[in-house]
Scaffold this motif. Structure first.
Motif, mmCIF file in Angstrom:
data_model
loop_
_atom_site.group_PDB
_atom_site.id
_atom_site.type_symbol
_atom_site.label_atom_id
_atom_site.label_comp_id
_atom_site.label_asym_id
_atom_site.label_seq_id
_atom_site.Cartn_x
_atom_site.Cartn_y
_atom_site.Cartn_z
ATOM 1 N N GLU A 67 0.440 -1.328 -0.157
ATOM 2 C CA GLU A 67 0.250 -0.161 0.252
ATOM 3 C C GLU A 67 0.633 2.128 0.075
ATOM 4 N N LEU A 68 1.696 1.167 0.811
ATOM 5 C CA LEU A 68 2.699 2.018 1.099
ATOM 6 C C LEU A 68 3.427 3.013 -0.463
ATOM 7 N N THR A 69 4.081 1.611 -1.077
ATOM 8 C CA THR A 69 4.420 1.765 -2.532
ATOM 9 C C THR A 69 4.049 2.340 -3.559
ATOM 10 N N GLY A 70 1.870 1.493 -3.547
ATOM 11 C CA GLY A 70 1.313 1.993 -4.252
ATOM 12 C C GLY A 70 1.421 4.237 -4.283
ATOM 13 N N LEU A 71 1.376 4.207 -2.565
ATOM 14 C CA LEU A 71 0.572 5.890 -2.764
ATOM 15 C C LEU A 71 1.845 6.523 -3.270
ATOM 16 N N PHE A 76 -0.033 11.505 0.366
ATOM 17 C CA PHE A 76 0.540 11.289 1.355
ATOM 18 C C PHE A 76 0.556 11.374 2.868
ATOM 19 N N VAL A 77 -1.242 12.271 3.014
ATOM 20 C CA VAL A 77 -1.501 11.760 4.593
ATOM 21 C C VAL A 77 -1.594 10.334 4.575
ATOM 22 N N PRO A 78 -2.205 8.925 3.373
ATOM 23 C CA PRO A 78 -2.991 8.330 3.858
ATOM 24 C C PRO A 78 -1.173 6.876 4.234
ATOM 25 N N ALA A 79 0.409 7.609 3.206
ATOM 26 C CA ALA A 79 1.061 7.458 3.774
ATOM 27 C C ALA A 79 1.721 7.213 4.612
ATOM 28 N N GLY A 80 1.704 8.555 5.349
ATOM 29 C CA GLY A 80 1.894 8.727 7.026
ATOM 30 C C GLY A 80 1.578 7.586 7.623
#
Length: 447
Positions: free
Chosen positions: A304-308, A411-415
């Motif tokens: 998920e982090l990679t996709g964001l 960036f908000v979901p990534a954090g």
């Protein structure tokens, strides 16, 4: 088939119930902000505040409802009756939320939105969805059956989410917001009734487990609940995951309309996000058998982090959005079926440690996390739109606003995912579950 195992018909009846819940809640999460900003004319920042405050109140109502479920004993069981009693209010509540009278003043519209939102989220949806989530742990004693039921549940959930995202705007254009809500609300009632009539509770009834939680008063039950460290960790994970989902659901239509410049891409973007989950939930039981819930969920966060980050750091394009959302969808597979199945493991852990089984209270982690997380996510959407100076009356937003929407969307979901990885690291129940199962088996033989 053992009487302790749910039949295929029961698994189907259980699975479609979440379709009913999502016809209500996904519609609210994905389209209510747009309805409020563009049709009703409520300011985005005001919407964010309403949603956050109501969800914080809602989190408390989940704990109360969990205690009520634990003390409910009818011929239908403890969870099923609440699904029956809340089915019709779910459908009616959706209609009320999308039917704000034009004749009201701006303050009147804000008051109507606040009251209907709090009533729906803190009372009606709490009773329905918490009892539905509790049904998993009381209808399937075997953890493998729980994973299978949870996987099928989210297969139907993803189908429902796709249906909503592809059809909602078309229904609105043809029938208006109220007409759309009548259609979705009616379908939700039907699916929830199928769940009630087609399922069976087993843990207390067929295994003759003494419902010893009734021997505890409410204060003692809450004390026992919060001594379960995995309950606290899982609550945090639920809040994180549903905050991420709230941001994604709430801003996806703005991303399509303003960032990519084509609102009709909403359905396609949703398909990229949902289709991997749709397929993945059918094969997740096999993934779970190989990796377990914890390892697969850790891997899911990384994907998920990679996709964001791909969406955030690459040039804005439909192709980068597709790649990013597909990876987000693949990574989310274990965070649907696996996460909800883990709640039942937490219930077993609590019973193993304390001798008291708290199905309803422990399952409040699901409803609490989903609604508080979605509330924070919706608040971030509203506040984020206000922060980037979004103006619903403009045909085209400024370049700064468009870039700001992209930033909040990625960036908000990534954090949040980075925080989730840290919390999940300390929530590995897989490594001790064999001890839990053995201890419970010995205890139940003595009853």
């Amino acid at each position: 088939m053992s009487k302790n195992k749910p039949t295929r018909k029961e698994i189907f009846a259980f699975a479609v119930g979440d379709g009913g819940c999502n016809l209500v809640w996904t519609t609210i999460g994905s389209f209510l902000t747009l309805y409020y900003t563009d049709s009703v004319g409520i300011a985005a920042a005001t919407i964010g505040t309403i949603m956050l405050l109501s969800r914080l109140l809602d989190g408390l109502s989940d704990l109360v409802m969990g205690g009520i479920i634990d003390r409910t004993h009818t011929r239908w069981g403890k969870a099923r009756p609440w699904i029956l009693w809340s089915a019709v209010p779910m459908g009616l509540g959706l209609v009320l939320m999308f039917s704000i009278p034009d004749s009201l003043s701006n303050n009147g519209k804000i008051a109507y939105a606040s009251i209907s939102y709090i009533l729906m989220s803190a009372v009606i949806y709490t009773a329905c969805n918490l009892s539905y989530n509790t049904l998993l742990s009381v209808s399937a004693p075997d953890p493998k059956d729980r994973v299978t039921m949870s996987s099928m549940r989210f297969f139907f959930t993803m189908c429902t989410v796709l249906f909503i995202n592809y059809s909602c705007i078309h229904f609105v254009e043809k029938f208006g917001w109220t007409g759309m809500s009548v259609i979705f609300g009616g379908l939700a009632i039907i699916l929830l009734l199928i769940t009630f009539f087609g399922t069976k509770e087993r843990v207390h009834i067929e295994q003759n487990i003494v419902p010893n939680e009734n021997k505890q008063n409410a204060t003692s039950s809450f004390k026992l609940l919060f001594t379960n460290k995995y309950f606290i960790l899982l609550a945090i994970i639920f809040v994180i995951n549903y905050t991420i989902l709230g941001v994604n659901n709430g801003l996806r239509i703005y991303y399509a309309k303003d960032v990519l410049g084509n609102i009709t891409l909403m359905g396609t973007l949703t398909l990229c996000f949902i289709l991997p989950k749709l397929i993945g939930n059918l094969v997740y039981p096999y993934i779970n058998n190989r990796l377990g819930k914890w390892k697969s969920m850790m891997l899911g966060y990384v994907l998920e982090l990679t996709g964001l980050l791909i969406m955030a750091l690459s040039d804005t394009s439909f192709a980068s959005a597709v790649i990013g959302l597909v990876l987000l969808g693949i990574g989310g597979i274990p965070h649907t079926a696996g996460l909800f199945a883990m709640v039942a493991d937490v219930i077993d852990y609590g019973e193993w440690k304390t001798g008291v089984r708290l199905d309803g209270l422990t399952n409040s982690v699901t409803s609490f996390g989903m609604k508080v997380g979605a509330g924070i996510g919706s608040a971030l959407v509203g506040w984020g739109l206000a922060w980037v100076a979004y103006d619903g009356t403009l045909a085209t937003q400024t370049s700064e606003t468009i870039e700001g929407i992209k930033w909040v969307f990625t960036f908000v979901p990534a954090g949040l995912i980075v925080v989730g990885l840290v919390v999940l690291y300390f929530c590995n129940l897989d490594k001790i579950y064999s001890q839990i199962a053995e201890g419970l088996a010995k205890k139940r033989k003595l009853i």
